[in-house]
Design a protein around this motif. Structure first.
Motif, PDB file in Angstrom:
ATOM      1  N   PRO B 184      27.917  -0.780  10.579  1.00  0.00           N
ATOM      2  CA  PRO B 184      29.056  -1.630  10.966  1.00  0.00           C
ATOM      3  C   PRO B 184      30.376  -0.861  10.975  1.00  0.00           C
ATOM      4  CG  PRO B 184      27.734  -2.723   9.284  1.00  0.00           C
ATOM      5  CD  PRO B 184      27.128  -1.374   9.490  1.00  0.00           C
ATOM      6  N   SER B 185      30.559   0.014   9.990  1.00  0.00           N
ATOM      7  CA  SER B 185      31.824   0.748   9.933  1.00  0.00           C
ATOM      8  C   SER B 185      31.956   1.708  11.108  1.00  0.00           C
ATOM      9  CB  SER B 185      31.934   1.548   8.642  1.00  0.00           C
ATOM     10  OG  SER B 185      31.762   0.706   7.543  1.00  0.00           O
ATOM     11  N   ILE B 186      30.835   2.314  11.511  1.00  0.00           N
ATOM     12  CA  ILE B 186      30.917   3.203  12.666  1.00  0.00           C
ATOM     13  C   ILE B 186      31.296   2.391  13.905  1.00  0.00           C
ATOM     14  CG2 ILE B 186      29.640   4.759  14.185  1.00  0.00           C
ATOM     15  CD1 ILE B 186      27.970   5.588  11.786  1.00  0.00           C
ATOM     16  N   ALA B 187      30.632   1.246  14.074  1.00  0.00           N
ATOM     17  CA  ALA B 187      30.916   0.424  15.257  1.00  0.00           C
ATOM     18  C   ALA B 187      32.379   0.006  15.293  1.00  0.00           C
ATOM     19  CB  ALA B 187      30.021  -0.818  15.262  1.00  0.00           C
ATOM     20  N   LEU B 188      32.873  -0.451  14.162  1.00  0.00           N
ATOM     21  CA  LEU B 188      34.251  -0.929  14.108  1.00  0.00           C
ATOM     22  C   LEU B 188      35.244   0.235  14.157  1.00  0.00           C
ATOM     23  CD1 LEU B 188      36.159  -3.265  13.822  1.00  0.00           C
ATOM     24  CD2 LEU B 188      35.687  -3.365  11.394  1.00  0.00           C
ATOM     25  N   GLY B 189      34.902   1.312  13.445  1.00  0.00           N
ATOM     26  CA  GLY B 189      35.787   2.479  13.419  1.00  0.00           C
ATOM     27  C   GLY B 189      35.936   3.105  14.784  1.00  0.00           C
ATOM     28  N   PHE B 190      34.863   3.060  15.567  1.00  0.00           N
ATOM     29  CA  PHE B 190      34.909   3.651  16.903  1.00  0.00           C
ATOM     30  C   PHE B 190      35.972   2.952  17.746  1.00  0.00           C
ATOM     31  CE2 PHE B 190      32.878   4.068  21.217  1.00  0.00           C
ATOM     32  CZ  PHE B 190      33.135   5.424  21.346  1.00  0.00           C
ATOM     33  N   ALA B 191      35.937   1.625  17.723  1.00  0.00           N
ATOM     34  CA  ALA B 191      36.917   0.873  18.502  1.00  0.00           C
ATOM     35  C   ALA B 191      38.334   1.178  18.008  1.00  0.00           C
ATOM     36  CB  ALA B 191      36.644  -0.622  18.386  1.00  0.00           C
ATOM     37  N   GLN B 192      38.470   1.223  16.686  1.00  0.00           N
ATOM     38  CA  GLN B 192      39.771   1.469  16.080  1.00  0.00           C
ATOM     39  C   GLN B 192      40.309   2.861  16.428  1.00  0.00           C
ATOM     40  OE1 GLN B 192      40.736  -1.090  14.711  1.00  0.00           O
ATOM     41  NE2 GLN B 192      42.602  -0.527  13.646  1.00  0.00           N
ATOM     42  N   SER B 193      39.371   3.822  16.496  1.00  0.00           N
ATOM     43  CA  SER B 193      39.795   5.207  16.714  1.00  0.00           C
ATOM     44  C   SER B 193      40.487   5.360  18.065  1.00  0.00           C
ATOM     45  CB  SER B 193      38.608   6.145  16.612  1.00  0.00           C
ATOM     46  OG  SER B 193      37.711   5.886  17.658  1.00  0.00           O
ATOM     47  N   ALA B 194      40.144   4.495  19.027  1.00  0.00           N
ATOM     48  CA  ALA B 194      40.764   4.623  20.344  1.00  0.00           C
ATOM     49  C   ALA B 194      42.284   4.530  20.246  1.00  0.00           C
ATOM     50  CB  ALA B 194      40.237   3.543  21.279  1.00  0.00           C
ATOM     51  N   ILE B 195      42.757   3.526  19.534  1.00  0.00           N
ATOM     52  CA  ILE B 195      44.203   3.341  19.427  1.00  0.00           C
ATOM     53  C   ILE B 195      44.835   4.457  18.631  1.00  0.00           C
ATOM     54  CG2 ILE B 195      46.002   1.787  18.692  1.00  0.00           C
ATOM     55  CD1 ILE B 195      44.015  -0.322  18.456  1.00  0.00           C
ATOM     56  N   ILE B 196      44.181   4.811  17.521  1.00  0.00           N
ATOM     57  CA  ILE B 196      44.785   5.838  16.675  1.00  0.00           C
ATOM     58  C   ILE B 196      44.843   7.159  17.431  1.00  0.00           C
ATOM     59  CG2 ILE B 196      44.542   7.097  14.507  1.00  0.00           C
ATOM     60  CD1 ILE B 196      43.430   4.589  13.284  1.00  0.00           C
TER      61      ILE B 196
END
Ligand code: ADP
Ligand code: MG
Lengths: 286, 313, 346
Positions: B184-196
């Motif tokens: 779950p963290s990879i899935a969510l982190g991936f989306a988040q990483s786009a903005i960062i």
């Protein structure tokens, strides 16, 4: 003195936009999606809800380009019909959010007495996560396609309102607006003529991004089973329904996922392109 | 400093108040009578009327709002219709997976996206940079539940590296629970990483064009030092803001991700509450999340105090 | 200042036909098209010209500090160290350039408000320079920093050394930038409009300071300005730039009394007459535009670039012009320089 031998700096926004091959391609892709959505019935011999128990879970073939689902429905057909709903949601949300945002933004930017209240309201709305606010609104309104569009439009309104507010603040200070006021031109006319002309570009750019974000949110909400009636195919609904078959029939979720992704990427690239083409500041600084 | 804090806190209180008004009216808009919902379909009309009276639902709306505020101040956010427990207790029991999930995804996103964005900006326009920008664009466009499903299939079911779903047995160790949170963290982190990634790249590009970077180069110090000591520290300031603002996005993502991976967190709780029309729970969840968001962004302002000598509130 | 005999020692810096362009995907900008300069050891050469004429780009080319799109596309810039070793700055590797930056070459930038890192104390920024180039302990570096801060007349240096840039005024910040540039005792200092952003009193103080420091430390200075008053005050030699080219270089008295290029002549005639006789009096005078404007880089006329605005122009001026010698150490990019000089005297 600082002039350069650039053709780009002298061309109109449309030229600049189309000079970028990636943006052109994105617009073409969006055009294909739009045509597929509009002419859906003419593009496929199947019905989106045409069941066929003998043809369940067939892999992609020349007959069923994207395979069939657990009820034997043609996935390609469902994809283009789902595109109708998904695109309609995106477009509806972008349009409605622009209307709400322009009204709030102009009121805040032009009438300093209203500004604190409106700004605080926008701040407060930004404090809610998109999906959470949307599901709360849907819980209150009740789920339907129209309510989904309204709820998402409310969620995305602050994005437009902030841009419009900032631009109207700038325009308000411009001398020609003061001059118009001094000449006795009525306030609504000033608003309409001067402000609106100056804020259309940033609104178009923001609206494009909202279009993309709304499609993603719709998919997420459909996946959660909130908002849209699951019998109406959207890309999110298709993924949600297909997840049980992920190990045996991956195409059920592969194609709708790709459709969303491609559409959103194309919208974002178009938005980026529009921003570069419409923002004179960026063009000047090369 | 003191006067800054005072205005800042006052602003926060105002925003929270508007959040409360908003939430209060959303709940009032909802179809159906809360008293009847609370009692269930079998209750008699008289019972419902009695409960309505007891809940104050017959009072004028402004009075209701004030008593709602009064309850909040006493720490009472209401009682869940479904769980028949105070909503805060219900939420507290589900908080752990959500908190761990958001922290882990944020950590993943920052560790991946920050260096890539910064290096991309440094090598602006190069193959690495263009690749990074393309991946960020894609990451922002992929529906994150879809990414979650694919991760489940490939890394979970097929390769068997991580648990596919759930949060382990009730008596699972913290280590097991964390393992359940990896996908779950990879899935969510991936989306988040786009903005960062996009922001750190943009911020670094901005800073690299600043005059003091040229001054630093004119001193003959190494490129490494120019980038790490002079550029990076300045670039981090706006990046911190974005990380704060992306908190809302993280929560949105968590709601969906928890459903994909069947995590018993606050996100699943909220979705369940909506499906069951458990309005007190929805209302409380909105208030808590918005308050957290406001708090996080306040803390970020305080971080500025520490990292930027120009900021003297 | 009035010796016009040819220089004996080889110059610290000799730039020949330097060309710098900004190269972008769809177009390029030739910002510096032909710059030749000669700077004697321990002297000050002023580079003057209207805004946009390419002065900063030329300076950044010498320091290897061009922005990413900038490239030196031609010419050379020979820097000669005290021991006679020469380096062509136009072709230097980054690593060699880094070694020279600080102890040999240093630069002061135009914008005092933004040239210092806002997150580091001014002391740290100067100490960093010292530690990069000299084997010193932190304490020794700090002590040297204090010394240099006192040298540039920062009041209460012991206290200000730990200030952040935003705690200082523009004039103070420019002193810090100067201190930083001087702390490693450079042989050649490039100052790009160091006083333009400052108000008049501060400007005078900074100029005094620079003159004094030059006398004490013996460095050569390339002083960029668009202010002829400043030129009169600080320079030994002057080079005039127009549209990316140096159109005239001469010793300062010579240039003021008998300019040999119509552009220079125009610049001078736009400042009060008194100043040409006694430069000190007219030092507030700024370059005043001559009728017409500088042509855009992509539409430069053929031959002499000043031709469209030149009162002396004729048919022959459409042909390429080379540098002519108009006297000892006096070069001009106008083949009609004699007529020009004659017209000045009458
Ligand atoms: N990064 C750049 N890209 C393109 N053109 C530039 C860039 N920097 C400077 N120029 C151009 O080079 C010319 C010379 O600029 P500059 O050296 O800054 O002038 P000056 O210092 O004499 O005022 C100007 O026409 C300017 O537009
Ligand atoms: Mg300049």
């Amino acid at each position: 003195m600082s002039a350069v031998t650039a053709s780009a700096t002298h061309a109109g926004p449309l030229r600049v936009l189309l000079q970028n091959r990636v943006v052109t391609l994105s617009i073409v892709v969006l055009g294909i999606f739009a045509i597929a959505a509009i002419f859906a019935p003419y593009l496929t011999p199947y019905q989106p809800n045409g069941l066929s128990m003998r043809e369940r879970l067939l892999p992609p073939s020349s007959e069923h380009w994207a395979g069939t689902d657990e009820l034997g429905r043609d996935i390609f057909t469902r994809l283009i019909y789902a595109g109708r709903v998904s695109l309609a949601v995106g477009l509806g949300v972008a349009a409605l959010a622009s209307v709400f945002g322009v009204v709030l933004g102009i009121l805040a930017g032009f009438f300093s007495r209203l500004d604190p209240a409106i700004s605080r309201l926008l701040d407060a709305m930004m404090a809610f996560p998109d999906v959470l606010l949307a599901i709360a609104l849907l819980a209150a309104f009740g789920g339907s396609l129209l309510n989904l569009i309204i709820a998402l439009a409310i969620v995305f309104t602050p994005r437009i309102a902030r841009v419009v507010r900032a631009s109207s603040l700038v325009v308000r200070e411009l001398t020609y607006v003061e001059a118009a006021r001094a000449l006795g031109v009525s306030t609504p006319r000033i608003l309409f003529h001067h402000v609106f002309r100056n804020i259309t570009s940033p609104i178009i750019v923001q609206a494009t991004f909202i279009f993309a974000a709304a499609m993603l949110s719709e998919a997420g909400l459909s996946f959660l089973g909130i908002g849209i009636d699951p019998s109406m195919p959207t890309w999110g609904v298709m993924i949600s329904a297909g997840r049980q078959y992920i190990d045996t029939a991956g195409w059920l979720i592969l194609f709708p996922g790709l459709a969303i992704t491609i559409c959103v990427v194309a919208l974002q690239l178009t938005g980026d392109g529009l921003r570069d083409a419409l923002d004179p500041r960026i063009r000047k600084s090369i | 400093m003191v006067s800054y804090l005072r205005t800042r806190l006052l602003g926060m209180v105002l925003t929270v108040l508007i959040v409360l008004v908003f939430v209060f009216f959303i709940a009032r808009l909802a179809p159906g009578d809360p008293a009847e919902l609370l009692l269930g379909p079998d209750a008699s009309a008289a019972d419902a009327e009695a409960l309505r009276e007891r809940m104050g639902l017959n009072l004028p709306v402004p009075v209701q709002f004030l008593s709602f505020l009064g309850q909040l101040l006493r720490g009472d956010l209401g009682t869940s219709i479904f769980y028949r427990q105070p909503v805060l207790e219900v939420m507290a029991a589900r908080a752990e997976p959500t908190i761990l999930l958001t922290l882990m995804s944020l950590a993943i996103a920052v560790t991946i996206a920050l260096p890539i964005g910064i290096y991309g900006a440094y090598r602006r326009g190069g193959a690495f940079d263009q690749g990074a920008v393309a991946v960020a664009m894609l990451a922002a466009a992929l529906p994150n539940f879809w990414v979650g499903l694919l991760l489940q299939k490939y890394l979970g079911t097929d390769l068997g590296w991580f648990p596919v779903s759930g949060y382990g047995n009730p008596d699972a160790s913290i280590w097991e629970r964390v393992q359940h949170l990896v996908l779950p963290s990879i899935a969510l982190g991936f989306a988040q990483s786009a903005i960062i990634l996009r922001f750190s790249r943009a911020s670094m590009l901005d800073v690299l064009g600043d005059d003091y970077i040229r001054t630093a180069r004119s001193k003959g110090i190494s490129e490494r030092r120019v980038v790490l000591r002079h550029a990076l520290r300045n670039a981090l300031i706006p990046i911190v803001t974005v990380i704060g603002l992306s908190f809302a996005l993280l929560i949105s993502g968590a709601v969906i991700t928890e459903r994909v991976f069947n995590l018993p967190g606050v996100g699943s709780l909220i979705v369940g509450a909506v499906l069951r029309r458990d309005y007190p729970l929805i209302q409380a969840a909105l208030i808590v999340v918005a308050a957290l968001y406001i708090l996080v962004n306040f803390l970020i302002d305080m971080i500025y105090l520490a990292i930027d000598p120009r900021v003297k509130y | 200042m009035h010796t016009s005999s040819p220089p004996l020692a080889p110059p610290t810096l000799e730039v020949t036909a330097l060309q710098t362009s900004f190269i972008y995907k769809r177009f390029s900008v030739k910002a510096v098209r032909d710059v030749s300069l000669r700077l004697e050891r321990g002297k000050t050469l002023a580079l003057v010209g209207e805004s946009g004429s390419g002065k900063s780009v030329a300076a950044l080319s010498l320091m290897g500090l061009l922005p990413p799109a900038g490239r030196i596309v031609g010419g050379q810039a020979v820097y000669r160290q005290a021991d006679g070793t020469t380096h062509d700055l136009a072709r230097l590797q980054r690593r060699q350039m880094r070694r020279l930056s600080g102890p040999d070459l240093a630069m002061i930038f135009q914008e005092p408000m933004t040239s210092l890192n806002p997150l580091l104390t001014v002391g740290d920024q100067i100490v960093e320079m010292l530690l990069t180039h000299e084997r010193l302990s932190r304490e020794a570096a700090r002590k040297r920093t204090l010394d240099i801060l006192r040298l540039v007349e920062i009041p209460a240096a012991e206290r200000r050394i730990d200030d952040y840039p935003h705690q200082m005024s523009g004039g103070m910040r420019q002193r810090i930038v100067i201190a930083m540039a001087l702390v490693c005792n450079p042989a050649l200092l490039i100052a790009d409009e160091p006083t333009t952003a400052l108000d008049v009193t501060i400007q005078a103080q900074i100029l005094d300071l620079m003159r004094r420091l030059q006398a004490e430390l013996g460095m050569s200075i390339l002083f960029i300005t668009h202010d002829l008053g400043v030129v009169a005050e600080i320079a030994h030699q002057v080079a005039v730039m127009y549209a990316g080219e140096v159109v005239e270089q001469a010793e300062v008295g010579q240039l003021f009394s008998s300019p040999a290029h119509p552009y220079t002549q125009g610049l001078l005639s736009s400042i009060p007459h008194a100043m040409r006789k006694n430069p000190e009096e007219g030092r507030r005078a700024r370059l005043n535009p001559i009728p017409g404007s500088v042509p855009p880089i992509h539409a430069l006329p053929e031959g002499c670039t000043f031709r469209p605005r030149c009162p002396h122009s004729e048919q022959r001026c459409t042909l390429p012009v080379t540098l002519e010698t108009a006297g000892p150490g006096h070069r001009t990019r106008c083949w009609k320089w004699e007529a020009v000089q004659w017209s000045t005297r009458h």
